[in-house]
Design a protein around this motif. Sequence first.
Motif, PDB file in Angstrom:
ATOM      1  N   LYS A  76      -1.196  25.665 -41.576  1.00 15.28           N
ATOM      2  CA  LYS A  76      -1.173  24.221 -41.807  1.00 15.28           C
ATOM      3  C   LYS A  76      -2.348  23.744 -42.648  1.00 15.28           C
ATOM      4  O   LYS A  76      -2.299  22.664 -43.247  1.00 15.28           O
ATOM      5  CB  LYS A  76      -1.126  23.469 -40.474  1.00 15.28           C
ATOM      6  CG  LYS A  76      -0.652  22.016 -40.569  1.00 15.28           C
ATOM      7  CD  LYS A  76       0.772  21.906 -41.132  1.00 15.28           C
ATOM      8  CE  LYS A  76       1.351  20.512 -41.053  1.00 15.28           C
ATOM      9  NZ  LYS A  76       2.162  20.252 -39.862  1.00 15.28           N
ATOM     10  N   LYS A 113      -2.721  19.159 -51.133  1.00 17.18           N
ATOM     11  CA  LYS A 113      -2.214  18.115 -52.019  1.00 17.18           C
ATOM     12  C   LYS A 113      -3.222  17.026 -52.396  1.00 17.18           C
ATOM     13  O   LYS A 113      -3.311  16.679 -53.579  1.00 17.18           O
ATOM     14  CB  LYS A 113      -0.924  17.519 -51.440  1.00 17.18           C
ATOM     15  CG  LYS A 113       0.264  18.487 -51.677  1.00 17.18           C
ATOM     16  CD  LYS A 113       1.503  18.163 -50.901  1.00 17.18           C
ATOM     17  CE  LYS A 113       1.479  18.557 -49.454  1.00 17.18           C
ATOM     18  NZ  LYS A 113       1.278  19.990 -49.162  1.00 17.18           N
ATOM     19  N   TYR A 125       2.188  31.102 -44.333  1.00 14.11           N
ATOM     20  CA  TYR A 125       1.799  29.696 -44.299  1.00 14.11           C
ATOM     21  C   TYR A 125       0.906  29.376 -43.104  1.00 14.11           C
ATOM     22  O   TYR A 125       1.141  29.840 -41.990  1.00 14.11           O
ATOM     23  CB  TYR A 125       3.057  28.812 -44.242  1.00 14.11           C
ATOM     24  CG  TYR A 125       2.741  27.318 -44.184  1.00 14.11           C
ATOM     25  CD1 TYR A 125       2.559  26.597 -45.353  1.00 14.11           C
ATOM     26  CD2 TYR A 125       2.610  26.656 -42.964  1.00 14.11           C
ATOM     27  CE1 TYR A 125       2.262  25.238 -45.314  1.00 14.11           C
ATOM     28  CE2 TYR A 125       2.307  25.295 -42.916  1.00 14.11           C
ATOM     29  CZ  TYR A 125       2.140  24.592 -44.096  1.00 14.11           C
ATOM     30  OH  TYR A 125       1.838  23.254 -44.058  1.00 14.11           O
ATOM     31  N   SER A 154       1.275  14.059 -42.979  1.00 15.56           N
ATOM     32  CA  SER A 154       0.916  14.153 -44.404  1.00 15.56           C
ATOM     33  C   SER A 154       1.685  13.134 -45.239  1.00 15.56           C
ATOM     34  O   SER A 154       1.442  13.002 -46.434  1.00 15.56           O
ATOM     35  CB  SER A 154       1.184  15.564 -44.933  1.00 15.56           C
ATOM     36  OG  SER A 154       2.536  15.943 -44.710  1.00 15.56           O
ATOM     37  N   ASP A 156       1.840  12.926 -49.108  1.00 16.30           N
ATOM     38  CA  ASP A 156       2.865  13.760 -49.753  1.00 16.30           C
ATOM     39  C   ASP A 156       4.143  12.994 -50.086  1.00 16.30           C
ATOM     40  O   ASP A 156       5.060  13.550 -50.686  1.00 16.30           O
ATOM     41  CB  ASP A 156       3.131  15.069 -48.993  1.00 16.30           C
ATOM     42  CG  ASP A 156       3.798  14.898 -47.642  1.00 16.30           C
ATOM     43  OD1 ASP A 156       4.327  13.807 -47.362  1.00 16.30           O
ATOM     44  OD2 ASP A 156       3.781  15.880 -46.866  1.00 16.30           O
ATOM     45  N   ASP A 174       6.096  14.418 -42.545  1.00 16.69           N
ATOM     46  CA  ASP A 174       5.898  14.631 -43.989  1.00 16.69           C
ATOM     47  C   ASP A 174       7.108  14.150 -44.790  1.00 16.69           C
ATOM     48  O   ASP A 174       8.095  13.659 -44.233  1.00 16.69           O
ATOM     49  CB  ASP A 174       5.584  16.105 -44.296  1.00 16.69           C
ATOM     50  CG  ASP A 174       6.654  17.065 -43.792  1.00 16.69           C
ATOM     51  OD1 ASP A 174       7.828  16.648 -43.654  1.00 16.69           O
ATOM     52  OD2 ASP A 174       6.310  18.232 -43.521  1.00 16.69           O
ATOM     53  N   GLN A 209      -1.571  22.262 -45.952  1.00 22.78           N
ATOM     54  CA  GLN A 209      -1.154  20.878 -46.165  1.00 22.78           C
ATOM     55  C   GLN A 209      -2.266  20.092 -46.887  1.00 22.78           C
ATOM     56  O   GLN A 209      -1.992  19.106 -47.565  1.00 22.78           O
ATOM     57  CB  GLN A 209      -0.830  20.226 -44.814  1.00 22.78           C
ATOM     58  CG  GLN A 209      -0.399  18.786 -44.895  1.00 22.78           C
ATOM     59  CD  GLN A 209       0.280  18.345 -43.612  1.00 22.78           C
ATOM     60  OE1 GLN A 209       1.434  18.681 -43.364  1.00 22.78           O
ATOM     61  NE2 GLN A 209      -0.447  17.617 -42.782  1.00 22.78           N
ATOM     62  N   ARG A 238      10.555  24.327 -44.363  1.00 16.24           N
ATOM     63  CA  ARG A 238       9.653  23.418 -45.067  1.00 16.24           C
ATOM     64  C   ARG A 238       8.610  24.204 -45.870  1.00 16.24           C
ATOM     65  O   ARG A 238       8.017  23.682 -46.808  1.00 16.24           O
ATOM     66  CB  ARG A 238       8.949  22.501 -44.069  1.00 16.24           C
ATOM     67  CG  ARG A 238       9.774  21.280 -43.716  1.00 16.24           C
ATOM     68  CD  ARG A 238       8.958  20.314 -42.908  1.00 16.24           C
ATOM     69  NE  ARG A 238       8.669  20.825 -41.579  1.00 16.24           N
ATOM     70  CZ  ARG A 238       7.737  20.331 -40.764  1.00 16.24           C
ATOM     71  NH1 ARG A 238       6.982  19.326 -41.155  1.00 16.24           N
ATOM     72  NH2 ARG A 238       7.553  20.821 -39.558  1.00 16.24           N
ATOM     73  N   ASN A 239       8.412  25.461 -45.476  1.00 21.70           N
ATOM     74  CA  ASN A 239       7.388  26.241 -46.183  1.00 21.70           C
ATOM     75  C   ASN A 239       7.781  26.551 -47.630  1.00 21.70           C
ATOM     76  O   ASN A 239       6.958  26.419 -48.547  1.00 21.70           O
ATOM     77  CB  ASN A 239       7.081  27.537 -45.426  1.00 21.70           C
ATOM     78  CG  ASN A 239       6.490  27.247 -44.056  1.00 21.70           C
ATOM     79  OD1 ASN A 239       6.076  26.116 -43.786  1.00 21.70           O
ATOM     80  ND2 ASN A 239       6.457  28.238 -43.185  1.00 21.70           N
ATOM     81  N   VAL A 269       8.090  22.946 -49.480  1.00 23.16           N
ATOM     82  CA  VAL A 269       6.876  22.291 -49.981  1.00 23.16           C
ATOM     83  C   VAL A 269       6.297  23.077 -51.157  1.00 23.16           C
ATOM     84  O   VAL A 269       5.792  22.491 -52.129  1.00 23.16           O
ATOM     85  CB  VAL A 269       5.827  22.071 -48.860  1.00 23.16           C
ATOM     86  CG1 VAL A 269       5.167  23.363 -48.417  1.00 23.16           C
ATOM     87  CG2 VAL A 269       4.773  21.072 -49.316  1.00 23.16           C
TER      88      VAL A 269
END
Length: 457
Positions: A316, A322, A314, A20, A24, A80, A319, A106-107, A110
């Motif tokens: 994927k 965005k 979460y 990403s 991102d 990412d 992702q 990361r959850n 982000v």
Amino acid sequence: MWGGRFAAGPSAIMREINASIPFDKALWRQDIAASKAHVAMLAAQTIVSPEDAKMIADGLDRVAAEYEADGVPEDWDLEDIHMTVEARLTELIGPAAGRLHTARSRNDQVATDFRLWVREAMVRAEAGLLSLQRALVTRAHENVDAIMPGFTHLQTAQPVTLGHHLMAYYEMTKRDISRFSDARKRTDECPLGSAALAGTGFPIDRQATAEALGFAAPTRNSLDAVSDRDFALDYLMTASQCALHLSRLAEEMIIWASQPFGFVKMPDTLSTGSSIMPQKKNPDAAELVRGHAGRIIGCATALMVTMKGLPLAYSKDMQDDKPPVFEAAGLLDLAIAAMTGMVADSTFDTARMRQAAELGYATATDLADWLVREADIPFREAHHITGAAVKLAEREGKALDALTLEQLQAIDERIDERVFAALSVDASAHSRSSYGGTAPQQVRARVAEAAKEVDLE
Ligand code: ARG
């Protein structure tokens, strides 16, 4: 970063579908700000040592300086922006960098970064709309008593004033701003510290990170916090409705700028020429605003469909949240700016507008109303009598008030010379003085109020 349990690395396709970073990386400022807030809190809670925390914070500042100068490098293996920042930090400061990710995933990272970004986009939209409102109010003020035809079904209906027409868009943008600021309040909660999905066993201080990042409060459910994208949907749906208003304004300007209408000349700065027809001045900016509205609505639809089948927490798929938000925000910012310039710098041909109102039998309702008021004729009958007068005027190629008294009396003898005072487009517009009506006195009052609302004067 996660290779411990794997015997083989990802295939080329896995690397490509997973990465990403190409989009991102737009979150790099938010990512570094959130990491700095996180590590300061870890130190304050004695989860990491002050020495490590200082090394990490200084290292993050160096990463930020590098990105500011040279942009963010795109390495698909780092997936990412979160991994990209951490990898660079590790290169710069060594193993201490590994402590940054304590009590974090990361959850939640982000979700926090993205909220920060979206909140800024909302603020930007509100500021842009305020400029548009100032342009609308300024032009409305100049044209409070400029007569133009008001339309229904795009057929001439009744005389209105250009000021009143422009102020209609002021009311729309006022609702748009209120939707953005309302959405901004709901966005104003910080997911950081929700960790992967369940919270963390480390003694973190979520109030502190929320406050450091300028959020009103931490989110209250870790599962919701990492899987909620309502703030992005709020932005996209609000942007869609705003774009829809801009598109209607653009559409009207396009119609008004066409030669048969000739109501407006758009500024050269927001028009283009034709490579073959030398006389052409095309309303491309307005057409693109109309086109962008379709794309923005498409972005809102895309994210709703992405989210609608996802179990907690979460996945994927998220992702993919965005690109539609980034795309819509770029388009919306431009559309607001283009319409602000269009409203501020277009030249309205008010003589031509008045003439169009005079030629379109826009005062037929006034004749019918006069018959009701002065001759006590039931409205349905008055409507019929007026229809006959319009038919005659049309046959003679004249305006209603250009018919002679004899001609009018031949249609109905109860008509007398006082009727002419009611048949001018000015008299008609001035008579519509009900609250919120088009009478210049009403428009003037609303323009004065609005000027205060947007700090003009
Ligand atoms: N790049 C990811 C995104 O934008 C970050 C979160 C990844 N989390 C994970 N467990 N793989 O959604």
